[in-house]
Design a protein around this motif. Structure first.
Motif, PDB file in Angstrom:
ATOM      1  N   ASP A   1       1.876   4.307   2.810  1.00  0.00           N
ATOM      2  CA  ASP A   1       1.814   4.444   4.267  1.00  0.00           C
ATOM      3  C   ASP A   1       1.189   5.769   4.675  1.00  0.00           C
TER       4      ASP A   1
ATOM      5  N   MET B   1      10.954   0.192   7.374  1.00  0.00           N
ATOM      6  CA  MET B   1      11.708   0.699   6.223  1.00  0.00           C
ATOM      7  C   MET B   1      13.056   1.207   6.697  1.00  0.00           C
TER       8      MET B   1
ATOM      9  N   ASP C   1      11.005   9.198   6.469  1.00  0.00           N
ATOM     10  CA  ASP C   1      10.642   8.514   5.234  1.00  0.00           C
ATOM     11  C   ASP C   1      10.214   9.509   4.162  1.00  0.00           C
TER      12      ASP C   1
ATOM     13  N   ASP D   1       5.270  -3.611   1.072  1.00  0.00           N
ATOM     14  CA  ASP D   1       6.360  -4.419   1.615  1.00  0.00           C
ATOM     15  C   ASP D   1       6.225  -5.900   1.279  1.00  0.00           C
ATOM     16  N   GLN D   2       5.053  -6.298   0.785  1.00  0.00           N
ATOM     17  CA  GLN D   2       4.889  -7.689   0.346  1.00  0.00           C
ATOM     18  C   GLN D   2       5.701  -7.973  -0.917  1.00  0.00           C
TER      19      GLN D   2
ATOM     20  N   ASP E   1       9.092  -8.121  -2.950  1.00  0.00           N
ATOM     21  CA  ASP E   1      10.500  -8.331  -2.636  1.00  0.00           C
ATOM     22  C   ASP E   1      11.347  -7.169  -3.150  1.00  0.00           C
ATOM     23  N   SER E   2      12.220  -6.652  -2.306  1.00  0.00           N
ATOM     24  CA  SER E   2      13.107  -5.558  -2.705  1.00  0.00           C
ATOM     25  C   SER E   2      14.573  -5.970  -2.692  1.00  0.00           C
TER      26      SER E   2
ATOM     27  N   HIS F   1       0.055  -4.593   1.109  1.00  0.00           N
ATOM     28  CA  HIS F   1       1.026  -3.571   1.521  1.00  0.00           C
ATOM     29  C   HIS F   1       2.224  -3.699   0.592  1.00  0.00           C
TER      30      HIS F   1
ATOM     31  N   SER G   1       6.965   2.126  -0.403  1.00  0.00           N
ATOM     32  CA  SER G   1       5.915   2.077   0.623  1.00  0.00           C
ATOM     33  C   SER G   1       5.478   3.454   1.114  1.00  0.00           C
TER      34      SER G   1
END
Length: 281
Positions: free
Chosen positions: A170, A1, A68, A249-250, A252-253, A247, A166
């Motif tokens: 996390d 991240m 984070d 992060d899968q 799309d950002s 997760h 995330s």
């Protein structure tokens, strides 16, 4: 991240806005108003859940996630403040927030529980928020005709939600949270969140005497159930959370990064405050 930046949104929410601020569309206005009503309580709940679970982690693990969590708390505290200002205008328009009372009463049942339960609720809700954020950033025409400062507010909020999507997940994993409880709470949050959202939207429409108009429900069908609509278009994303290998992060950002890069004039970075400062901002 990448490092989470806390941003000060450069809009003035002191002047009032019109009752049909979202392009004159009754449903979308009532829908966004309902969402906003959930944020001040919800964002504080998320801040507390992440902070409380973080405190249970070993020092070396806390250090790994410290930046984070600091950025997450700073962004969520800023969202809470901005939407509190927005919601104050809704109250002056006569709209009544019944969502917060229901949510607050439910969350009292978690007092004294393992902090991972509140964190699982947070991670689940953050996934809903991230799906909504990606949907809105991909379809900014939903806000076509909206008052410019409010359009900016919603797109900025969406971009930051994708950016920090995330963190709660996390911390939940780092705290030893199980997939069984993660997915169990996700199913419960699905029912509670969508139920509360629809109830508050209907309440808002009823107050504005727009509930039984054909144009209202035509708009609702288009926004929620049409091709690429919010509900119909996110079934796959909803199912993804139930996978054992999921997760955030899968997701799309890139739309978030693009909006933030293209709209730097709309905000100024203020740095990430300490957890204690952000929690009381």
């Amino acid at each position: 991240m990448t490092e989470l930046v806390v941003r000060r949104l450069l809009i003035d929410l002191q002047p009032p806005f019109s009752r049909d601020w979202c392009g004159g569309d009754a449903f979308s206005t009532a829908f966004f108003n309902a969402l906003s009503m959930s944020f001040p309580f919800g964002e504080q709940f998320f801040i507390d859940a992440v902070r409380d679970a973080m405190a249970t982690l070993p020092p070396e693990v806390q250090e790994r996630y410290r930046a984070d969590v600091r950025g997450f708390i700073g962004q969520e505290a800023t969202h809470r403040r901005i939407h509190s200002l927005f919601n104050a205008h809704l109250g002056q328009q006569g709209l009544v927030d019944r969502w917060t009372a229901r949510a607050s009463q439910r969350m009292e049942l978690m007092d004294g529980a393992d902090p991972r339960h509140a964190l699982a609720v947070t991670a689940a809700t953050e996934h809903f928020t991230a799906m909504f954020a990606e949907w809105l950033l991909a379809r900014p025409e939903i806000l076509e005709g909206a008052e410019p400062r409010l359009r900016t507010m919603w797109l900025w909020h969406s971009a930051e939600e994708l950016e920090h999507k995330s963190v709660a997940f996390d911390i939940y994993k780092a705290a030893g949270g199980s997939d069984e409880w993660r997915t169990r709470w996700f199913r419960r949050v699905t029912v509670m969140f969508l139920g509360d959202l629809m109830r508050q939207t209907v309440d808002n429409l009823r107050h504005e005497k727009q509930l039984w108009k054909w144009a209202t429900w035509k708009s609702a069908a288009r926004i929620l159930l049409g091709s690429g609509g919010l509900l119909r278009g996110n079934v796959a994303g909803w199912r993804l959370y139930l996978r054992s290998d999921f997760h955030p992060d899968q997701q799309d950002s890139s739309l978030s990064a693009r909006w933030l890069a293209d709209n730097g004039a709309q905000f100024t970075p203020v740095g990430a405050p300490t957890a204690a400062t952000a929690a009381t901002a």
